[in-house]
Scaffold this motif. Structure first.
Motif, mmCIF file in Angstrom:
data_model
loop_
_atom_site.group_PDB
_atom_site.id
_atom_site.type_symbol
_atom_site.label_atom_id
_atom_site.label_comp_id
_atom_site.label_asym_id
_atom_site.label_seq_id
_atom_site.Cartn_x
_atom_site.Cartn_y
_atom_site.Cartn_z
ATOM 1 N N ARG A 11 0.824 -1.207 0.000
ATOM 2 C CA ARG A 11 0.000 0.000 0.000
ATOM 3 C C ARG A 11 0.858 1.257 0.000
ATOM 4 N NH1 ARG A 11 -5.519 1.131 2.728
ATOM 5 N NH2 ARG A 11 -5.778 -1.018 2.081
ATOM 6 N N GLU A 12 1.925 1.258 0.800
ATOM 7 C CA GLU A 12 2.816 2.419 0.827
ATOM 8 C C GLU A 12 3.551 2.586 -0.498
ATOM 9 O OE1 GLU A 12 5.345 1.925 4.196
ATOM 10 O OE2 GLU A 12 3.765 2.394 5.627
ATOM 11 N N GLY A 13 3.991 1.486 -1.093
ATOM 12 C CA GLY A 13 4.669 1.563 -2.386
ATOM 13 C C GLY A 13 3.746 2.065 -3.484
ATOM 14 N N CYS A 14 2.521 1.561 -3.510
ATOM 15 C CA CYS A 14 1.544 2.006 -4.508
ATOM 16 C C CYS A 14 1.204 3.475 -4.302
ATOM 17 C CB CYS A 14 0.307 1.133 -4.405
ATOM 18 S SG CYS A 14 -0.938 1.512 -5.629
ATOM 19 N N SER A 15 1.040 3.882 -3.068
ATOM 20 C CA SER A 15 0.741 5.280 -2.774
ATOM 21 C C SER A 15 1.878 6.188 -3.209
ATOM 22 C CB SER A 15 0.475 5.443 -1.279
ATOM 23 O OG SER A 15 0.366 6.802 -0.950
ATOM 24 N N PHE A 16 3.114 5.771 -2.956
ATOM 25 C CA PHE A 16 4.258 6.585 -3.356
ATOM 26 C C PHE A 16 4.351 6.703 -4.870
ATOM 27 C CE2 PHE A 16 8.770 6.930 -4.530
ATOM 28 C CZ PHE A 16 9.023 8.185 -3.996
ATOM 29 N N MET A 17 4.128 5.602 -5.587
ATOM 30 C CA MET A 17 4.184 5.647 -7.053
ATOM 31 C C MET A 17 3.087 6.543 -7.620
ATOM 32 S SD MET A 17 6.732 4.141 -8.114
ATOM 33 C CE MET A 17 7.987 3.133 -7.416
ATOM 34 N N LEU A 18 1.876 6.462 -7.060
ATOM 35 C CA LEU A 18 0.791 7.339 -7.512
ATOM 36 C C LEU A 18 1.108 8.796 -7.220
ATOM 37 C CD1 LEU A 18 -2.336 5.274 -6.461
ATOM 38 C CD2 LEU A 18 -1.635 5.834 -8.785
ATOM 39 N N TRP A 19 1.664 9.064 -6.041
ATOM 40 C CA TRP A 19 2.026 10.432 -5.683
ATOM 41 C C TRP A 19 3.118 10.963 -6.613
ATOM 42 C CZ3 TRP A 19 6.781 12.243 -3.965
ATOM 43 C CH2 TRP A 19 6.800 13.569 -3.554
ATOM 44 N N LEU A 20 4.101 10.125 -6.903
ATOM 45 C CA LEU A 20 5.181 10.543 -7.788
ATOM 46 C C LEU A 20 4.666 10.831 -9.201
ATOM 47 C CD1 LEU A 20 8.249 10.960 -7.792
ATOM 48 C CD2 LEU A 20 8.478 8.594 -8.538
ATOM 49 N N ALA A 21 3.774 9.982 -9.711
ATOM 50 C CA ALA A 21 3.178 10.229 -11.030
ATOM 51 C C ALA A 21 2.348 11.506 -11.023
ATOM 52 C CB ALA A 21 2.323 9.036 -11.443
ATOM 53 N N ALA A 22 1.626 11.760 -9.935
ATOM 54 C CA ALA A 22 0.820 12.981 -9.840
ATOM 55 C C ALA A 22 1.697 14.219 -9.852
ATOM 56 C CB ALA A 22 -0.032 12.939 -8.571
ATOM 57 N N VAL A 23 2.797 14.184 -9.114
ATOM 58 C CA VAL A 23 3.709 15.336 -9.074
ATOM 59 C C VAL A 23 4.330 15.565 -10.448
ATOM 60 C CG1 VAL A 23 5.908 16.146 -8.119
ATOM 61 C CG2 VAL A 23 4.177 15.208 -6.615
ATOM 62 N N MET A 24 4.751 14.495 -11.109
ATOM 63 C CA MET A 24 5.368 14.650 -12.433
ATOM 64 C C MET A 24 4.374 15.207 -13.444
ATOM 65 S SD MET A 24 8.016 11.399 -12.642
ATOM 66 C CE MET A 24 6.958 10.546 -13.708
ATOM 67 N N LEU A 25 3.139 14.712 -13.441
ATOM 68 C CA LEU A 25 2.144 15.209 -14.384
ATOM 69 C C LEU A 25 1.760 16.654 -14.108
ATOM 70 C CD1 LEU A 25 -0.177 12.119 -14.813
ATOM 71 C CD2 LEU A 25 1.313 13.140 -16.522
ATOM 72 N N ASN A 26 1.639 17.007 -12.836
ATOM 73 C CA ASN A 26 1.309 18.393 -12.506
ATOM 74 C C ASN A 26 2.451 19.341 -12.859
ATOM 75 O OD1 ASN A 26 -1.357 18.169 -11.612
ATOM 76 N ND2 ASN A 26 -0.682 17.464 -9.608
ATOM 77 N N MET A 27 3.681 18.913 -12.638
ATOM 78 C CA MET A 27 4.819 19.751 -13.031
ATOM 79 C C MET A 27 4.890 19.901 -14.550
ATOM 80 S SD MET A 27 6.294 21.059 -10.489
ATOM 81 C CE MET A 27 7.753 21.650 -11.265
ATOM 82 N N ALA A 28 4.628 18.810 -15.265
ATOM 83 C CA ALA A 28 4.630 18.888 -16.729
ATOM 84 C C ALA A 28 3.543 19.829 -17.229
ATOM 85 C CB ALA A 28 4.439 17.498 -17.325
ATOM 86 N N SER A 29 2.369 19.790 -16.606
ATOM 87 C CA SER A 29 1.292 20.681 -17.046
ATOM 88 C C SER A 29 1.613 22.132 -16.740
ATOM 89 C CB SER A 29 -0.027 20.276 -16.399
ATOM 90 O OG SER A 29 -0.021 20.568 -15.015
ATOM 91 N N VAL A 30 2.217 22.398 -15.589
ATOM 92 C CA VAL A 30 2.604 23.778 -15.256
ATOM 93 C C VAL A 30 3.663 24.282 -16.227
ATOM 94 C CG1 VAL A 30 3.804 25.169 -13.520
ATOM 95 C CG2 VAL A 30 1.929 23.684 -12.839
ATOM 96 N N LEU A 31 4.649 23.441 -16.530
ATOM 97 C CA LEU A 31 5.687 23.852 -17.478
ATOM 98 C C LEU A 31 5.124 24.031 -18.878
ATOM 99 C CD1 LEU A 31 8.664 21.633 -16.275
ATOM 100 C CD2 LEU A 31 8.396 24.089 -16.011
ATOM 101 N N TRP A 32 4.229 23.141 -19.287
ATOM 102 C CA TRP A 32 3.627 23.226 -20.623
ATOM 103 C C TRP A 32 2.795 24.501 -20.762
ATOM 104 C CZ3 TRP A 32 4.337 20.433 -24.930
ATOM 105 C CH2 TRP A 32 3.405 20.543 -25.940
#
Length: 120
Positions: A11-32
């Motif tokens: 559960r912690e590993g899945c949560s971390f991976m989802l959080w990391l994907a969310a941060v990367m996508l949000n950063m990409a959208s802000v930069l875009w």
């Protein structure tokens, strides 16, 4: 290791991976969107972003054939139509926010509610 400990680690590993994907996508959208804003300030006109479906069909042309079929599931057809109209930066932000909410719900550690028994 017990199964309870393995469940907590998964559960912690899945949560971390989802959080990391969310941060990367949000950063990409802000930069875009920031890059597009800087182009707007430089040129004076807002350039149209390609829709998300153009990116998906460019990467894997056969990926969404089931969704563009008129006899497919109604919800998928509505989602594909929505994604074909939404600019890429906004779609990245929406997906990033959804993944962030999902990561919080996966990492929720509240105990289960106690069972209610009626006193006689």
């Amino acid at each position: 290791m017990t199964t309870k400990r393995l469940e907590v680690l998964a559960r912690e590993g899945c949560s971390f991976m989802l959080w990391l994907a969310a941060v990367m996508l949000n950063m990409a959208s802000v930069l875009w969107l920031g890059f597009q804003g800087l182009q707007w300030l430089h040129d004076g006109h807002w350039t149209r972003q390609p829709p998300v479906m153009a990116w998906i069909h460019g990467v894997c042309p056969g990926a969404c054939e089931f969704a563009t079929n008129p006899h497919s599931w109604y919800g998928v057809a509505k989602l594909v139509r929505f994604l074909s109209d939404v600019p890429s930066g906004l779609a990245l932000a929406l997906i990033g926010i959804a993944l962030g909410v999902l990561s919080v719900s996966v990492s929720d550690r509240r105990p289960m509610a106690p069972s209610v028994t009626l006193a006689r």
